[in-house]
Design an enzyme around this catalytic site. Structure first.
Site: not given
Ligand code: IMP
Ligand code: MG
Length: 185
Positions: A43, A99, A102, A131, A152-153, A159, A165
């Site tokens: 990402g 990237d 979340d 986010k 979701f972006v 991706d 991507r």
């Molecule tokens: P986490 O939930 O903070 O652990 O995020 C894990 C991973 O989820 C990020 O590094 C992204 O690869 C993916 N992700 C989270 N939100 C999005 C989104 O809105 N678009 C695309 N990938 C996302």
């Molecule tokens: Mg991803």
């Protein structure tokens, strides 16, 4: 591919202007320190390439690959490291690049493992997007490109099911793309 996008959130030029600011801040903060950047793949690939070329320091670059999503738009909550060994960052100042922040689970898992096993001098976190939502575990990012809503972006490295991507901008997918994604490509 462009037909699948409902709206653009950040154009390429807007992203690059923000990266100028982030890179200037990072350059100031790490001047005189031995900086190692660890990019979380895939990402952060585009973010990494554009950000690092703006940082005016003789940094080292490493990468890590983890998975917390296995398709779809919801985190599974499970973070798995794709490599068994960590980059050698003993005594070095580490900046982790990802990237998007979340739920925070991915970056927490990476930071905890580095601190427990790799003896870095310091660990900071830099994300392109953050986010606005309660984090699964409170995690402070030290450098943030943009704060976005809880949607979701895709694009600029992000991706949906490993696609989009390579869009040069960040955008929101049309809802019908999610609903038809169970079909074979
Ligand atoms: P986490 O939930 O903070 O652990 O995020 C894990 C991973 O989820 C990020 O590094 C992204 O690869 C993916 N992700 C989270 N939100 C999005 C989104 O809105 N678009 C695309 N990938 C996302
Ligand atoms: Mg991803």
């Amino acid at each position: 591919m462009l037909n699948d996008i409902e709206r653009t959130l950040y154009h390429e030029q807007t992203i690059l202007r923000r990266l100028d600011e982030l890179a200037a801040q990072i350059t100031t903060d790490y001047t005189g320190r031995d900086l190692t950047v660890i990019a979380v793949l895939n990402g952060s690939l585009f973010f990494m390439a554009d950000l690092l070329r703006r940082i005016q320091l003789p940094l080292r670059l490493d990468s890590l690959s983890v998975s917390s999503y296995h398709g779809g738009t919801q985190s599974t909550g499970l973070v798995t490291f794709d490599q068994t060994s960590l980059p050698d960052v003993e005594g070095r100042h580490v900046l982790i690049l990802d990237d998007i922040l979340d739920t925070g689970l991915t970056l927490n898992a990476i930071r905890d493992r580095l601190l427990a096993e790799a003896s870095p001098a310091s660990v900071r976190i830099c994300v392109l997007l953050r986010k606005e939502k309660p984090r699964a575990r409170e995690l402070e990012a030290d450098y943030v490109g943009f704060d976005i809503g809880d949607e979701f972006v895709v694009g600029y490295g992000l991706d949906f099911d490993e696609r989009y991507r390579n869009l040069p901008f960040i955008g929101v997918l049309k809802p019908e793309v999610f609903s038809t994604s169970a079909l074979p490509d």
